[in-house]
Design an enzyme around this catalytic site. Structure first.
Site, PDB file in Angstrom:
ATOM      1  N   PRO A   1       0.898  -1.188   0.028  1.00 56.14           N
ATOM      2  CA  PRO A   1       0.077   0.073   0.036  1.00 56.14           C
ATOM      3  C   PRO A   1       0.735   1.169   0.101  1.00 56.14           C
ATOM      4  O   PRO A   1       1.799   1.469   0.707  1.00 56.14           O
ATOM      5  CB  PRO A   1      -0.958  -0.039   1.358  1.00 56.14           C
ATOM      6  CG  PRO A   1      -0.692  -1.730   1.757  1.00 56.14           C
ATOM      7  CD  PRO A   1       0.498  -2.162   0.887  1.00 56.14           C
ATOM      8  N   CYS A   2       0.323   2.337  -0.639  1.00 57.89           N
ATOM      9  CA  CYS A   2       1.277   3.561  -0.891  1.00 57.89           C
ATOM     10  C   CYS A   2       0.717   4.487   0.207  1.00 57.89           C
ATOM     11  O   CYS A   2       1.437   5.717  -0.026  1.00 57.89           O
ATOM     12  CB  CYS A   2       0.969   3.846  -2.325  1.00 57.89           C
ATOM     13  SG  CYS A   2      -0.575   4.548  -2.623  1.00 57.89           S
ATOM     14  N   ASN A   3       0.285   4.208   1.065  1.00 50.79           N
ATOM     15  CA  ASN A   3      -0.111   5.210   2.133  1.00 50.79           C
ATOM     16  C   ASN A   3       0.766   6.071   2.668  1.00 50.79           C
ATOM     17  O   ASN A   3       0.910   7.105   2.550  1.00 50.79           O
ATOM     18  CB  ASN A   3      -1.241   4.784   3.081  1.00 50.79           C
ATOM     19  CG  ASN A   3      -1.543   5.873   3.986  1.00 50.79           C
ATOM     20  OD1 ASN A   3      -2.387   6.752   3.609  1.00 50.79           O
ATOM     21  ND2 ASN A   3      -1.472   5.770   5.333  1.00 50.79           N
TER      22      ASN A   3
ATOM     23  N   ILE B   1       3.838   6.527   1.535  1.00 51.89           N
ATOM     24  CA  ILE B   1       4.805   7.419   0.787  1.00 51.89           C
ATOM     25  C   ILE B   1       4.198   7.969  -0.394  1.00 51.89           C
ATOM     26  O   ILE B   1       4.794   8.688  -1.188  1.00 51.89           O
ATOM     27  CB  ILE B   1       5.765   6.272   0.069  1.00 51.89           C
ATOM     28  CG1 ILE B   1       4.960   5.206  -0.821  1.00 51.89           C
ATOM     29  CG2 ILE B   1       6.640   5.631   0.859  1.00 51.89           C
ATOM     30  CD1 ILE B   1       5.931   4.338  -1.839  1.00 51.89           C
ATOM     31  N   SER B   2       3.038   8.204  -0.440  1.00 59.16           N
ATOM     32  CA  SER B   2       2.010   8.889  -1.244  1.00 59.16           C
ATOM     33  C   SER B   2       2.034  10.304  -1.158  1.00 59.16           C
ATOM     34  O   SER B   2       2.278  10.960  -0.100  1.00 59.16           O
ATOM     35  CB  SER B   2       0.547   8.426  -1.492  1.00 59.16           C
ATOM     36  OG  SER B   2      -0.276   9.449  -2.236  1.00 59.16           O
TER      37      SER B   2
END
Length: 609
Positions: A567-569, A571-572
């Site tokens: 999940p990119c949370n 590093i988004s």
């Protein structure tokens, strides 16, 4: 948590390749090999009895050895050339396996079995000279490393023991390393990496890390051997210094410097666009070549150092950055690290609508001329554009129709929240079914017992199927009868949908996904598309210990593809609260992907023996 650590048990070797076989003390004597035969066919060309005996011991017949020497011709033929010729002839013979022959020969030279097998797999059993040179280079490298260890141990003994092992302050450890002669920047970086697991590493552990990194930079490969299995503790404690894989650093400035995103973001090429690349800008390291293939995805615009770290843990392979705006009507900037071929890619059919107006034809009637958007922004994990926002846009336009400043403000809001025109002065956020279409999923893929909020979350963390399918398309001719997949953290099955749309049968999918919502969605897709293969699900990545991975590979005959994306949370770029990089609770799952991949590839190497 179980990780891999490089350990070499082989002794130092320092031989001249021309004398290696002659110096081998063989007690083997074949009565069938007469003295007359030796004198007639061997002695006159400078080949010793011991050498011939060793070839006999390796499984070659006297007749075959004679033919090989006669074929090579000349005096004092190189023993490696003789062995390569014997191997070539033996491929059509049932008397001996060429692969086991090479391994036996090199083990007889004094190298460890594990190390020999590693280099045979990397260079190919027919390239005996290259394998031998690599083994000898490794022996020299090990000597250098041991010499450095001795110097360091001498230095450590003269320092205060409490500072050495129990320093509670980073400055103290840094000062110790500087006094020992390590550059400040190198020491500081090593301390930061070693402490990333949440516990302060000792000076000795930091030194181990520095030496491993130096060796990896100097030599392009190293052998990774599994440690004895350890109990798993806290999922948030992802790595320690001793868990760092002793892999090769990439032969590129990317790992020394920060990764720069390309413009345009077309990776190694996209359909119907100029700039198609026919080869990678940096070749795949030998240690990462070939099956099982792997494919890892995450958000492109990550905090500084994230992609450098990801690359370092995936054999130093350079990321392929692609914006899905070249595949559909929405932008989705992602990075992909994989060892897939890049030739003969093709796009899945039917092709996606390429613009907003093509994707949503009913909006054309209401689309104002001053809204010049043709592409949507990246699709997020939440509902974009509240009722308050859409109401304000409508009221502002009704009150200030034709005002350029208001129009500009409205377009900015529409761009920010991915709003589309549904009536005069009226805009609306995208529905889940519309996002499914933009991401390449079947209609209603996420529907059925799933709330709107969960559907947005699941879709926001998923692959863009058309982009991924373009990359995976090279697998279709390689696996015409079906593929076996290990799917890690892929959410609602973007990889599986891509393979299905490519027409690649899935004989096996072992899926690891902690979200029940996502598991239900994947299971529904599997049933609705009437897959004939096996779907086996695991809830937590911690279930995939080393023993379980080996059990699965023994049961199903290994994996062909390891696909994943955490999940990119954390590093988004849109996340301003917990954008802390790979140390985040979700994004740190990458290290689990790296661990599992290493286990799969090591097990696959042993299965190929």
């Amino acid at each position: 948590m179980l990780y891999w650590q490089a350990e070499h048990s082989d002794s130092d070797v320092d031989w001249n390749t021309d004398d290696e076989i002659d110096n081998y003390d063989s007690s083997f004597h074949d009565d069938s090999m007469s003295e007359t035969w030796i004198q007639t066919n061997v002695a006159h060309v400078g080949i010793s009895d011991e050498t011939v005996a060793k070839f006999i011991d390796m499984g070659f017949s006297a007749e075959m050895i004679g033919r090989a020497i006669e074929e090579i011709g000349g005096e004092n033929p190189d023993h490696m050339v003789i062995l390569e010729t014997l191997i070539k002839h033996s491929r059509n013979s049932e008397a001996s396996s060429s692969k086991s022959t090479v391994i036996d020969y090199l083990i007889g030279m004094g190298f460890s079995e594990d190390l020999v097998i590693k280099f045979v797999q990397e260079y190919g059993e027919e390239n005996v000279d290259e394998i031998t040179n690599a083994l000898l280079s490794y022996a020299e490298a090990k000597k250098l490393s041991e010499a450095q260890d001795e110097d360091i141990n001498n230095g450590l003994s003269s320092l205060d023991e409490e500072m050495e092992l129990n320093s509670s302050h980073e400055d103290g450890r840094l000062q110790t390393l500087i006094k020992m002669g390590y550059p400040r920047e190198e020491a500081s970086t090593a301390i930061e990496i070693c402490d990333s697991a949440g516990e302060k590493a000792s000076v000795g552990e930091v030194i181990d890390f520095i030496l491993a990194a130096r060796m990896a930079r100097q030599f392009d490969e190293s052998y990774v051997k599994p440690d004895e299995e350890k109990p798993i503790t806290n999922t948030k404690k992802r790595r320690s210094v001793n868990d760092q894989p002793r892999r090769s650093m990439p032969n590129t400035t990317m790992c020394g410097d920060e990764v720069r995103l390309p413009n345009p973001m077309i990776g190694f090429g996209v359909p119907n666009q100029p700039g198609l690349m026919t080869q990678r800008p940096e070749p795949i390291p030998d240690i990462a070549r070939g099956p099982p293939y792997f494919y890892y995805e995450n958000v492109a615009m990550a905090p500084k150092g994230v992609w450098t770290t990801i690359s370092r843990h995936l054999y130093g392979i350079k990321p392929e950055f692609v914006d899905s705006m070249y595949f559909c009507a929405a932008a989705r900037k992602r990075g992909y690290i994989h060892n897939l071929p890049i030739h003969n890619r093709f796009a899945i059919e039917p092709r996606q609508p390429y613009t907003i107006q093509e994707a949503f034809p009913l909006c054309k009637k209401w689309w104002p001329t001053w809204d010049k958007r043709t592409k949507l922004n990246c699709l997020r994990t939440g509902i974009s554009g509240s009722a308050k926002v859409t109401y304000k846009i409508r009221s502002d336009l009704e009150e200030h129709d034709g005002d350029l400043k208001v129009q500009k403000s409205v377009v900015d809001q529409c761009r920010k929240f991915n709003l589309v025109w549904v009536g005069k002065y009226r805009v609306a956020p995208l529905e889940p079914v519309e996002i499914e279409m933009l991401l390449g999923f079947p209609k209603y893929h996420t529907r059925g017992g799933v709330s709107f909020t969960d559907r947005y979350t699941s879709l926001g963390n998923s692959f863009q199927v058309d982009t991924v399918a373009y990359h995976l398309s090279v697998l279709k001719p390689l696996f015409p009868n079906g593929i076996k997949v290990l799917s890690l953290f892929t959410g609602i099955g973007g990889g599986e949908v891509a393979l299905h749309r490519l027409g690649i049968p899935m004989k096996l999918v072992v899926s690891v996904e902690i979200s029940k919502v996502n598991r239900d969605i994947l299971r529904s897709f599997w049933a609705n598309t009437r897959q004939h293969g096996v779907l086996r699900e695991f809830i937590d990545i911690e279930e995939l210990r080393h023993s379980m991975i080996e059990k699965l590979m023994d049961e199903y005959g290994g994996f062909d593809l390891v696909i994943g994306g955490s999940p990119c949370n954390n590093i988004s770029g849109a996340n301003r609260v917990s954008r802390i990089g790979l140390e985040g609770a979700e994004s740190s799952l990458f290290f689990e992907y790296s661990r599992v991949l290493e286990a799969v590839r090591c097990k696959a190497a042993r299965m190929r023996r």
